[in-house]
Design a protein around this motif. Structure first.
Motif, mmCIF file in Angstrom:
data_model
loop_
_atom_site.group_PDB
_atom_site.id
_atom_site.type_symbol
_atom_site.label_atom_id
_atom_site.label_comp_id
_atom_site.label_asym_id
_atom_site.label_seq_id
_atom_site.Cartn_x
_atom_site.Cartn_y
_atom_site.Cartn_z
ATOM 1 N N ALA A 7 0.839 -1.199 0.000
ATOM 2 C CA ALA A 7 0.000 0.000 0.000
ATOM 3 C C ALA A 7 0.878 1.255 0.000
ATOM 4 C CB ALA A 7 -0.908 0.010 1.220
ATOM 5 N N PRO A 8 0.503 2.265 -0.756
ATOM 6 C CA PRO A 8 1.256 3.527 -0.720
ATOM 7 C C PRO A 8 1.198 4.128 0.687
ATOM 8 C CG PRO A 8 -0.268 3.495 -2.572
ATOM 9 C CD PRO A 8 -0.574 2.292 -1.737
ATOM 10 N N GLU A 9 2.276 4.796 1.080
ATOM 11 C CA GLU A 9 2.342 5.340 2.432
ATOM 12 C C GLU A 9 1.275 6.395 2.680
ATOM 13 O OE1 GLU A 9 6.017 6.491 4.128
ATOM 14 O OE2 GLU A 9 7.063 4.717 3.433
ATOM 15 N N VAL A 10 0.916 7.149 1.651
ATOM 16 C CA VAL A 10 -0.127 8.166 1.819
ATOM 17 C C VAL A 10 -1.447 7.495 2.179
ATOM 18 C CG1 VAL A 10 -1.450 9.942 0.630
ATOM 19 C CG2 VAL A 10 1.000 9.791 0.265
ATOM 20 N N VAL A 11 -1.756 6.402 1.518
ATOM 21 C CA VAL A 11 -3.002 5.678 1.795
ATOM 22 C C VAL A 11 -2.956 5.085 3.202
ATOM 23 C CG1 VAL A 11 -4.402 3.690 1.105
ATOM 24 C CG2 VAL A 11 -3.414 5.187 -0.630
ATOM 25 N N LEU A 12 -1.831 4.489 3.565
ATOM 26 C CA LEU A 12 -1.690 3.903 4.894
ATOM 27 C C LEU A 12 -1.769 4.974 5.978
ATOM 28 C CD1 LEU A 12 -1.267 1.154 6.205
ATOM 29 C CD2 LEU A 12 1.185 1.515 6.025
ATOM 30 N N GLY A 13 -1.115 6.111 5.764
ATOM 31 C CA GLY A 13 -1.166 7.195 6.734
ATOM 32 C C GLY A 13 -2.565 7.751 6.906
ATOM 33 N N ALA A 14 -3.273 7.951 5.790
ATOM 34 C CA ALA A 14 -4.647 8.455 5.864
ATOM 35 C C ALA A 14 -5.566 7.443 6.542
ATOM 36 C CB ALA A 14 -5.158 8.784 4.466
ATOM 37 N N ALA A 15 -5.377 6.167 6.255
ATOM 38 C CA ALA A 15 -6.207 5.132 6.879
ATOM 39 C C ALA A 15 -5.955 5.053 8.381
ATOM 40 C CB ALA A 15 -5.929 3.779 6.225
ATOM 41 N N LEU A 16 -4.686 5.130 8.779
ATOM 42 C CA LEU A 16 -4.382 5.093 10.211
ATOM 43 C C LEU A 16 -4.933 6.326 10.917
ATOM 44 C CD1 LEU A 16 -0.742 3.697 10.090
ATOM 45 C CD2 LEU A 16 -2.733 2.589 11.098
ATOM 46 N N LEU A 17 -4.804 7.499 10.300
ATOM 47 C CA LEU A 17 -5.368 8.707 10.896
ATOM 48 C C LEU A 17 -6.881 8.575 11.036
ATOM 49 C CD1 LEU A 17 -5.128 11.597 11.931
ATOM 50 C CD2 LEU A 17 -5.322 12.358 9.542
ATOM 51 N N SER A 18 -7.532 8.070 10.006
ATOM 52 C CA SER A 18 -8.980 7.866 10.055
ATOM 53 C C SER A 18 -9.363 6.905 11.169
ATOM 54 C CB SER A 18 -9.468 7.351 8.710
ATOM 55 O OG SER A 18 -10.823 7.059 8.752
ATOM 56 N N MET A 19 -8.599 5.827 11.312
ATOM 57 C CA MET A 19 -8.879 4.856 12.373
ATOM 58 C C MET A 19 -8.714 5.501 13.752
ATOM 59 S SD MET A 19 -6.993 1.285 13.335
ATOM 60 C CE MET A 19 -5.587 2.114 14.043
ATOM 61 N N PHE A 20 -7.623 6.249 13.950
ATOM 62 C CA PHE A 20 -7.397 6.883 15.243
ATOM 63 C C PHE A 20 -8.475 7.913 15.563
ATOM 64 C CE2 PHE A 20 -2.693 5.847 14.571
ATOM 65 C CZ PHE A 20 -2.781 4.683 15.327
ATOM 66 N N LEU A 21 -8.921 8.665 14.546
ATOM 67 C CA LEU A 21 -9.987 9.645 14.766
ATOM 68 C C LEU A 21 -11.307 8.962 15.087
ATOM 69 C CD1 LEU A 21 -9.204 12.294 12.009
ATOM 70 C CD2 LEU A 21 -8.824 12.482 14.482
ATOM 71 N N THR A 22 -11.592 7.853 14.411
ATOM 72 C CA THR A 22 -12.822 7.099 14.666
ATOM 73 C C THR A 22 -12.828 6.522 16.081
ATOM 74 O OG1 THR A 22 -12.969 6.525 12.332
ATOM 75 C CG2 THR A 22 -14.250 5.180 13.856
ATOM 76 N N MET A 23 -11.660 6.110 16.547
ATOM 77 C CA MET A 23 -11.549 5.531 17.888
ATOM 78 C C MET A 23 -11.360 6.600 18.970
ATOM 79 S SD MET A 23 -9.142 2.277 16.920
ATOM 80 C CE MET A 23 -8.942 1.775 18.604
ATOM 81 N N ALA A 93 12.748 -3.023 10.531
ATOM 82 C CA ALA A 93 11.715 -2.184 11.149
ATOM 83 C C ALA A 93 12.302 -0.880 11.666
ATOM 84 C CB ALA A 93 11.027 -2.946 12.287
ATOM 85 N N PHE A 94 13.485 -0.937 12.265
ATOM 86 C CA PHE A 94 14.142 0.272 12.764
ATOM 87 C C PHE A 94 14.467 1.220 11.623
ATOM 88 C CE2 PHE A 94 18.131 2.535 13.638
ATOM 89 C CZ PHE A 94 17.720 3.325 14.698
ATOM 90 N N ALA A 95 15.039 0.684 10.562
ATOM 91 C CA ALA A 95 15.398 1.536 9.422
ATOM 92 C C ALA A 95 14.168 2.175 8.792
ATOM 93 C CB ALA A 95 16.160 0.712 8.377
ATOM 94 N N LEU A 96 13.114 1.414 8.642
ATOM 95 C CA LEU A 96 11.878 1.959 8.071
ATOM 96 C C LEU A 96 11.246 3.001 8.992
ATOM 97 C CD1 LEU A 96 10.294 -1.285 6.634
ATOM 98 C CD2 LEU A 96 11.206 0.628 5.332
ATOM 99 N N SER A 97 11.291 2.733 10.294
ATOM 100 C CA SER A 97 10.679 3.637 11.246
ATOM 101 C C SER A 97 11.427 4.965 11.331
ATOM 102 C CB SER A 97 10.632 2.975 12.623
ATOM 103 O OG SER A 97 9.988 3.795 13.547
ATOM 104 N N VAL A 98 12.749 4.912 11.338
ATOM 105 C CA VAL A 98 13.542 6.141 11.408
ATOM 106 C C VAL A 98 13.346 6.971 10.156
ATOM 107 C CG1 VAL A 98 15.913 7.003 11.374
ATOM 108 C CG2 VAL A 98 15.259 5.303 13.032
ATOM 109 N N ASP A 99 13.195 6.320 9.039
ATOM 110 C CA ASP A 99 13.106 7.008 7.755
ATOM 111 C C ASP A 99 11.702 7.502 7.437
ATOM 112 O OD1 ASP A 99 14.189 7.830 5.193
ATOM 113 O OD2 ASP A 99 13.035 6.173 4.350
ATOM 114 N N ASP A 100 10.693 6.971 8.104
ATOM 115 C CA ASP A 100 9.320 7.265 7.706
ATOM 116 C C ASP A 100 8.942 8.709 8.010
ATOM 117 O OD1 ASP A 100 6.730 6.215 6.733
ATOM 118 O OD2 ASP A 100 6.117 7.021 8.674
ATOM 119 N N PHE A 101 8.418 9.364 7.007
ATOM 120 C CA PHE A 101 7.967 10.749 7.144
ATOM 121 C C PHE A 101 6.476 10.872 6.900
ATOM 122 C CE2 PHE A 101 6.818 14.705 5.018
ATOM 123 C CZ PHE A 101 7.127 15.621 6.011
ATOM 124 N N ILE A 102 5.999 10.218 5.866
ATOM 125 C CA ILE A 102 4.616 10.431 5.420
ATOM 126 C C ILE A 102 3.609 9.948 6.457
ATOM 127 C CG2 ILE A 102 2.933 9.839 3.643
ATOM 128 C CD1 ILE A 102 5.308 9.696 1.680
#
Length: 157
Positions: A7-23, A93-102
């Protein structure tokens, strides 16, 4: 598992934000932590699964035949065999997490992580802390890789 990776990071980020707002979870450190765990778990699981599929089941069976219980078999046989894959998954996971911006920019709220700080700081110029942190991250990664190779060599002798 592969859908989180593909999944593109923009889609994943928007979905996670939507989930957190819903909860009704307030955006902040907790949401950043949960988001990073959520998108990193699939990378770790795939890495460890690849190792599990190539393991020789007769080694665990031999431990059980020699009187080891399920917990002792896992602790003394299975876990040491899985440790390189768990370590590799953790490093990925560490490398991806440190690098993640979107994804972080979607779920961070007012919390400022290192990638978000770099993004904000580069508008005026690149501060020297960016180079220092980049060097430290690279050096720690190299040290972990070298340590892993040395431990693997030591085990095979």
């Amino acid at each position: 598992m592969f859908s989180a990776i593909s999944a593109p990071e923009v889609v994943l980020g928007a979905a996670l934000l939507s989930m957190f707002l819903t909860m009704n979870v307030a955006a902040g450190y907790l949401t950043v932590l949960l988001a990073h765990v959520m998108f990193s778990v699939s990378f770790v699981a795939i890495t460890v699964r690849a190792r599990v599929l190539t393991m020789d089941a007769s080694v665990e069976e031999a431990a059980r035949d020699l009187g080891a219980g399920p917990v002792a078999t896992f602790r003394l046989v299975t876990l040491p065999l899985l440790l390189p894959a768990i370590t590799a998954g953790g490093l990925i996971a560490f490398a991806l997490s440190v690098d993640d911006f979107i994804i972080t920019s979607f779920v961070s709220g007012s919390t400022q992580t290192f990638p978000l700080w770099i993004w904000g700081a580069t508008r005026v110029g690149i501060p020297p802390q960016v180079n220092v942190m980049g060097t430290l991250i690279f050096a720690v990664g190299v040290l972990l890789a070298v340590g892993n190779v040395l431990l693997a060599r030591r085990r095979t002798r």
